[in-house]
Design a protein around this motif. Structure first.
Motif, mmCIF file in Angstrom:
data_model
loop_
_atom_site.group_PDB
_atom_site.id
_atom_site.type_symbol
_atom_site.label_atom_id
_atom_site.label_comp_id
_atom_site.label_asym_id
_atom_site.label_seq_id
_atom_site.Cartn_x
_atom_site.Cartn_y
_atom_site.Cartn_z
ATOM 1 N N SER A 113 0.835 -1.200 0.000
ATOM 2 C CA SER A 113 0.000 0.000 0.000
ATOM 3 C C SER A 113 0.871 1.251 0.000
ATOM 4 C CB SER A 113 -0.829 -0.028 1.278
ATOM 5 O OG SER A 113 -1.385 1.227 1.520
ATOM 6 N N GLY A 114 0.305 2.361 -0.470
ATOM 7 C CA GLY A 114 0.939 3.654 -0.240
ATOM 8 C C GLY A 114 0.536 4.131 1.144
ATOM 9 N N GLY A 115 0.947 5.318 1.511
ATOM 10 C CA GLY A 115 0.510 5.888 2.792
ATOM 11 C C GLY A 115 1.623 5.931 3.817
ATOM 12 N N ASN A 116 1.433 6.783 4.811
ATOM 13 C CA ASN A 116 2.481 7.034 5.808
ATOM 14 C C ASN A 116 2.731 5.867 6.739
ATOM 15 O OD1 ASN A 116 3.158 9.640 5.016
ATOM 16 N ND2 ASN A 116 1.260 10.408 5.928
ATOM 17 N N THR A 117 1.656 5.225 7.189
ATOM 18 C CA THR A 117 1.848 4.124 8.140
ATOM 19 C C THR A 117 2.548 2.945 7.466
ATOM 20 O OG1 THR A 117 -0.215 4.870 9.117
ATOM 21 C CG2 THR A 117 0.689 2.789 9.926
ATOM 22 N N ASP A 129 -2.084 0.155 -5.335
ATOM 23 C CA ASP A 129 -2.532 1.286 -6.149
ATOM 24 C C ASP A 129 -1.339 2.159 -6.503
ATOM 25 O OD1 ASP A 129 -2.227 2.329 -3.505
ATOM 26 O OD2 ASP A 129 -3.482 4.038 -4.046
ATOM 27 N N ARG A 166 -0.381 6.249 -8.189
ATOM 28 C CA ARG A 166 -0.745 7.545 -8.769
ATOM 29 C C ARG A 166 -0.190 7.579 -10.194
ATOM 30 N NH1 ARG A 166 0.672 9.875 -3.450
ATOM 31 N NH2 ARG A 166 -0.859 8.920 -2.083
ATOM 32 N N ASN A 203 3.891 5.824 -5.484
ATOM 33 C CA ASN A 203 3.937 4.802 -4.431
ATOM 34 C C ASN A 203 5.118 3.853 -4.656
ATOM 35 O OD1 ASN A 203 1.806 5.697 -2.888
ATOM 36 N ND2 ASN A 203 0.287 4.403 -3.918
ATOM 37 N N GLY A 206 -3.784 0.799 3.591
ATOM 38 C CA GLY A 206 -3.877 1.949 4.481
ATOM 39 C C GLY A 206 -5.330 2.407 4.520
ATOM 40 N N LEU A 207 -5.600 3.423 5.292
ATOM 41 C CA LEU A 207 -6.960 3.969 5.381
ATOM 42 C C LEU A 207 -6.870 5.482 5.217
ATOM 43 C CD1 LEU A 207 -10.018 3.542 6.231
ATOM 44 C CD2 LEU A 207 -9.259 4.075 8.557
ATOM 45 N N GLY A 208 -7.595 6.011 4.240
ATOM 46 C CA GLY A 208 -7.612 7.461 4.042
ATOM 47 C C GLY A 208 -8.600 8.129 4.987
ATOM 48 N N HIS A 226 -11.241 5.842 2.281
ATOM 49 C CA HIS A 226 -10.771 5.095 1.101
ATOM 50 C C HIS A 226 -9.655 4.144 1.490
ATOM 51 C CE1 HIS A 226 -7.411 8.103 0.496
ATOM 52 N NE2 HIS A 226 -6.807 7.026 0.038
ATOM 53 N N ALA A 252 -6.586 1.532 -0.737
ATOM 54 C CA ALA A 252 -5.951 1.478 -2.058
ATOM 55 C C ALA A 252 -6.354 2.778 -2.757
ATOM 56 C CB ALA A 252 -6.370 0.227 -2.815
ATOM 57 N N ARG A 302 -5.812 7.434 -10.979
ATOM 58 C CA ARG A 302 -5.050 6.413 -10.265
ATOM 59 C C ARG A 302 -5.308 5.066 -10.928
ATOM 60 N NH1 ARG A 302 -4.319 7.524 -4.447
ATOM 61 N NH2 ARG A 302 -4.083 9.772 -4.251
ATOM 62 N N LYS A 318 -7.849 9.400 12.211
ATOM 63 C CA LYS A 318 -8.507 8.218 11.633
ATOM 64 C C LYS A 318 -9.473 7.561 12.629
ATOM 65 C CE LYS A 318 -5.748 8.463 8.010
ATOM 66 N NZ LYS A 318 -4.567 7.724 7.645
#
Ligand code: 6PG
Length: 258
Positions: free
Chosen positions: A48-52, A80, A82, A92, A151-153, A157, A159, A187, A210
């Motif tokens: 996944s992308g994202g900070n965590t 996913d 960009r 990502n 991750g969780l937006g 959202h 992915a 995306r 979150k």
């Protein structure tokens, strides 16, 4: 209409710190690879992308995980991407490359990036072929990932499956395109068809912002099903949420715990 699927139980793990979460997630991922190697097979992981997730990749790049994991038996995919070239700061692939790939020994042919520089619809179709090839499955067959990291937006959202997006309704394709609602940028994303076929799905979520959504999803409150992340329900696999205390919030997250 298909049969209504029963809600599956999820496991929730709450950590006092982001670092504690990263340690445990890294250990979990590494063990999944070691298990696959013991069974004499490759391990297929969607990132996944994202900070965590990034913090977890950084931990995986450290010892003991860098050496003990047996990265040469791992096939890495992206949940996913960009639509930017691979060196772009929003990519990502670049994120994982900086955090992990440059620091472990994994054959280039096992790294299956989504080519964000290509035309998105063409790329989604190309990526379906790349996934099918790597798994050695026939066209149209749905492969089973060992592990899907998500991750969780802030809008629920996961992915690049955004609230209200037609990509959420995809019933056949394992990869498609979507549009980021704020920037309007395209995306490429794996779909629920593929994510829900996985053997094991891990959500990696930190941060106070979150906690409201986490609580609604895990306790199945209000209109929780409008959140794409709530639609992640592996058909024949397990679903785990790794949360730090901030993301878990103050309220009880008892319901449906395993
Ligand atoms: C992306 C993601 C996305 C991400 C969440 C959480 O590329 O945007 O794959 O699903 O995981 O938005 O991101 P943060 O951890 O940065 O909040």
């Amino acid at each position: 209409m298909g049969k209504k699927r029963k809600d599956i139980p999820h496991k929730v793990r709450i950590f006092d710190s982001v670092s504690g979460l990263a340690d445990s997630a890294a250990e979990t991922i590494s063990n999944e690879v070691i298990k696959a190697i013991a069974d004499n097979r490759s391990c297929y992981i969607a990132l996944s992308g994202g900070n965590t997730p990034r913090v977890v990749y950084e931990r995986l790049a450290e010892e003991p995980y860098a050496t003990k994991t047996g990265w040469e038996n791992v096939h890495l995919f992206w949940g996913d991407e960009r639509c930017v070239p691979p060196g772009h700061p929003d990519s990502n692939f670049k994120m994982v490359s900086d955090a992990l790939l440059g620091r472990i020994s994994i054959p280039g042919e096992n790294v299956h990036r989504i080519m964000g520089e290509n035309r998105p619809d063409k790329e989604a179709d190309r990526y379906i072929g790349e996934i099918e090839n790597a798994f050695g499955v026939a066209k149209g067959h749905i492969p089973r990932f060992d592990l899907v990291l998500l991750g969780l937006g802030n809008d629920g959202h996961t992915a690049s499956l955004f609230p209200g997006s037609p990509s959420l309704d995809e019933k056949e394709k394992i990869c498609t395109t979507s549009v980021h609602p704020e920037s309007g940028r395209k995306r490429v994303t794996l779909t629920l068809v593929l994510i829900n076929a996985a053997a094991r799905v891990l959500f990696l979520v930190t941060g106070k912002e979150k906690s409201g959504i986490v609580q609604e999803i895990l306790n199945r409150e209000n209109g929780y099903l409008s959140y794409p992340a709530a639609k992640v329900k592996p058909v024949d696999g397990s679903l785990e949420w790794f949360l730090d205390r901030n993301a878990a919030g103050d309220k009880e997250l008892e319901k449906n715990k395993e």
